[in-house]
Scaffold this motif. Structure first.
Motif, PDB file in Angstrom:
ATOM      1  N   PHE A   1      11.685 -18.326  -9.249  1.00  0.00           N
ATOM      2  CA  PHE A   1      11.225 -16.964  -8.966  1.00  0.00           C
ATOM      3  C   PHE A   1       9.712 -16.937  -9.138  1.00  0.00           C
ATOM      4  N   TYR A   2       9.018 -16.345  -8.165  1.00  0.00           N
ATOM      5  CA  TYR A   2       7.556 -16.296  -8.176  1.00  0.00           C
ATOM      6  C   TYR A   2       7.107 -14.843  -8.114  1.00  0.00           C
ATOM      7  N   ARG A   3       6.132 -14.500  -8.936  1.00  0.00           N
ATOM      8  CA  ARG A   3       5.561 -13.152  -8.880  1.00  0.00           C
ATOM      9  C   ARG A   3       4.041 -13.247  -8.966  1.00  0.00           C
ATOM     10  N   GLU A   4       3.368 -12.439  -8.157  1.00  0.00           N
ATOM     11  CA  GLU A   4       1.911 -12.355  -8.175  1.00  0.00           C
ATOM     12  C   GLU A   4       1.537 -10.882  -8.157  1.00  0.00           C
ATOM     13  N   THR A   5       0.770 -10.453  -9.136  1.00  0.00           N
ATOM     14  CA  THR A   5       0.343  -9.053  -9.190  1.00  0.00           C
ATOM     15  C   THR A   5      -1.170  -8.973  -9.212  1.00  0.00           C
ATOM     16  N   ILE A   6      -1.700  -7.869  -8.685  1.00  0.00           N
ATOM     17  CA  ILE A   6      -3.137  -7.614  -8.691  1.00  0.00           C
ATOM     18  C   ILE A   6      -3.366  -6.218  -9.264  1.00  0.00           C
ATOM     19  N   LYS A   7      -4.255  -6.134 -10.245  1.00  0.00           N
ATOM     20  CA  LYS A   7      -4.610  -4.854 -10.843  1.00  0.00           C
ATOM     21  C   LYS A   7      -6.097  -4.598 -10.649  1.00  0.00           C
ATOM     22  N   GLN A   8      -6.433  -3.359 -10.348  1.00  0.00           N
ATOM     23  CA  GLN A   8      -7.836  -2.931 -10.357  1.00  0.00           C
ATOM     24  C   GLN A   8      -7.981  -1.981 -11.531  1.00  0.00           C
ATOM     25  N   ASN A   9      -8.810  -2.372 -12.506  1.00  0.00           N
ATOM     26  CA  ASN A   9      -8.873  -1.680 -13.783  1.00  0.00           C
ATOM     27  C   ASN A   9      -7.462  -1.632 -14.367  1.00  0.00           C
ATOM     28  N   ARG A  10      -6.865  -0.457 -14.559  1.00  0.00           N
ATOM     29  CA  ARG A  10      -5.527  -0.379 -15.143  1.00  0.00           C
ATOM     30  C   ARG A  10      -4.434  -0.138 -14.111  1.00  0.00           C
ATOM     31  N   ASP A  11      -4.790  -0.096 -12.838  1.00  0.00           N
ATOM     32  CA  ASP A  11      -3.830   0.278 -11.805  1.00  0.00           C
ATOM     33  C   ASP A  11      -3.400  -0.951 -11.004  1.00  0.00           C
ATOM     34  N   TYR A  12      -2.090  -1.049 -10.749  1.00  0.00           N
ATOM     35  CA  TYR A  12      -1.582  -2.088  -9.863  1.00  0.00           C
ATOM     36  C   TYR A  12      -1.903  -1.717  -8.421  1.00  0.00           C
ATOM     37  N   VAL A  13      -2.421  -2.679  -7.678  1.00  0.00           N
ATOM     38  CA  VAL A  13      -2.724  -2.440  -6.267  1.00  0.00           C
ATOM     39  C   VAL A  13      -1.988  -3.423  -5.357  1.00  0.00           C
ATOM     40  N   GLY A  14      -1.244  -4.351  -5.920  1.00  0.00           N
ATOM     41  CA  GLY A  14      -0.505  -5.295  -5.098  1.00  0.00           C
ATOM     42  C   GLY A  14       0.541  -6.047  -5.878  1.00  0.00           C
ATOM     43  N   LEU A  15       1.637  -6.370  -5.212  1.00  0.00           N
ATOM     44  CA  LEU A  15       2.716  -7.148  -5.815  1.00  0.00           C
ATOM     45  C   LEU A  15       3.349  -8.010  -4.740  1.00  0.00           C
ATOM     46  N   SER A  16       3.491  -9.294  -5.027  1.00  0.00           N
ATOM     47  CA  SER A  16       4.229 -10.211  -4.147  1.00  0.00           C
ATOM     48  C   SER A  16       5.258 -10.936  -4.988  1.00  0.00           C
ATOM     49  N   GLU A  17       6.472 -11.060  -4.452  1.00  0.00           N
ATOM     50  CA  GLU A  17       7.549 -11.763  -5.149  1.00  0.00           C
ATOM     51  C   GLU A  17       8.293 -12.638  -4.160  1.00  0.00           C
TER      52      GLU A  17
END
Length: 423
Positions: free
Chosen positions: A244-260
């Motif tokens: 299982f693979y997960r990649e997340t991107i946050k700008q400051n405290r907010d999530y702006v992207g998720l790939s799984e």
């Protein structure tokens, strides 16, 4: 004005797919919006994909809960999204919730992620849910190994210590082990993980080392022996791994992207120079409510990069002869990991090196000299030189300064052979 981004790449070696829902929040506006949609005798999965594109919302689900031989053949003319979802999902005894800009489809009988319960799966599994805490401080423990001993079945807790673990019914009489560096390994019978128990508590470890005769051993000597033993300690045949693979991107405290993604990995022998190969069995990308600012960056990352972090297969420069004079090494500690004596080698780049190298700790099994775990980061001494390594593309005139880049690589032992567990 400075913009701060945090990119978190997580690659897990799992035997079973686990669908982990974060805390659900209420949103109603999208459910009231009306759509024109027509489904011409297509599968449930295809219908959901069509719906996802039409509403510009992420839709997440465990594929195992979707029937394979059910089809949708209906037209919706200016009907609310709620009516469309109800029409498709309710006959299948499925429900849904909204998480930010994602619709989560699930079976209503699933328990909350912070409860330690046992739920018989509709197929062949027992599902264990819970959260792992430090018994003394009451803080959650991330990345705890959760497994059945001597079986290729396991998972890890997430950043918040939460886990969902599916165990085959034939293993219902076994014990589940919880282990993490610095804590006493805990074993619990599956039958004893009751619905009323929503906390798994681990004790900090205080090991009394038996009286031994200590012979001085140089840290570089330990590392050299570990490298020489790779062909013995790790698999000498190719393997097929499910991951299982997960990649997340946050700008400051907010999530702006998720790939799984669910991956099938052809893992080449550790005695071979052949590279690993990956097939994406199923994947998705989900945008979050908060949109990223208009500046566009391309970061170094992804599945291939994760696999290159298999230190035993692809030794990093802190294990390479040509870089050994660029690092300072020391035997930092001798600890116990799952009742096995383990050397802890600390390393950092030397002060006079003016390019990015690493700082961290290598855990080496005393008996077999296997590399058990590596915790490392780009050294603060060279982080200012690392922008070109981490950022592949940025807008013209924008200066990028990395703050940190941290990595964990962990291996597990099965039948006297060590296997990649998670990155």
């Amino acid at each position: 004005m400075a913009k701060h981004f945090k990119i978190c790449l997580v690659f897990l070696h799992l035997v079973f797919l686990i669908h982990n829902c974060e805390k659900l929040t209420a949103q109603t506006s999208i459910l009231e919006k009306k759509y024109f949609l027509t489904f011409h005798n297509i599968s449930i999965e295809s219908a959901i994909d069509t719906l996802r594109k039409a509403i510009d919302y992420g839709i997440s689900y465990n594929p195992d809960i979707l029937p394979q031989h059910k089809f949708v053949n209906r037209s919706f003319k200016a009907e609310p999204l709620k009516a469309i979802l109800d029409s498709i999902l309710l006959p299948l005894q499925l429900s849904y919730k909204l998480v930010n800009k994602n619709i989560i489809i699930f079976r209503p009988s699933l328990p909350r992620a912070n409860q330690a319960t046992i739920t018989p799966d509709t197929l062949k599994f027992i599902q264990l849910n819970g959260r792992v805490y430090n018994k003394k401080t009451n803080e959650s423990i991330p990345f705890v190994n959760i497994y059945i001993k001597n079986k290729n079945i396991g998972t890890i807790s997430n950043n918040d210590g939460i886990f969902i673990f599916k165990v085959p019914l034939e293993n219902a009489d076994d014990s589940v082990f919880f282990s993490s560096i610095g804590y006493v390994t805990l074993a619990k019978k599956i039958d004893n993980l009751q619905a009323s128990q929503d906390r798994i508590l681990l004790n900090e470890i205080f090991v009394k080392i038996k009286e031994v005769t200590v012979h001085y051993i140089d840290a570089k000597t330990i590392l050299k022996r570990a490298i020489d033993k790779i062909n013995v300690n790790y698999s000498n045949r190719p393997l097929i791994l499910n991951a299982f693979y997960r990649e997340t991107i946050k700008q400051n405290r907010d999530y702006v992207g998720l790939s799984e993604a669910i991956l099938h990995i052809f893992k080449a022998s550790y005695r071979s120079y052949a590279g690993d190969q990956v097939v994406i069995f199923k994947g998705r990308k989900s945008p979050f409510v908060k949109q990223m600012d208009t500046l566009t960056f391309k970061f170094q990352g992804g599945i291939a990069t994760c696999l290159l972090l298999d230190i035993a297969k692809n030794p990093s420069n802190f294990l390479a002869d040509e870089f050994i004079d660029s690092y300072d090494y020391k035997l930092d500690d001798i600890i116990n990991i799952e009742d096995r004596t383990t050397y802890v080698i600390a390393f950092d780049q030397k002060d006079n090196i003016q390019y990015p190298l690493y700082k961290g700790k290598i855990y080496i099994d005393k008996e077999t000299f296997a590399i058990v775990r590596v915790d490392f980061m780009l050294s603060p001494k060279g982080i200012d030189y690392a922008a070109s390594l981490l950022v592949r593309k940025s807008p013209r005139g924008v200066k990028v300064k990395p703050v940190s880049s941290n990595y964990i690589v962990n291996y597990s032992r099965y039948n006297n052979t060590w296997y990649l567990n998670y990155i």
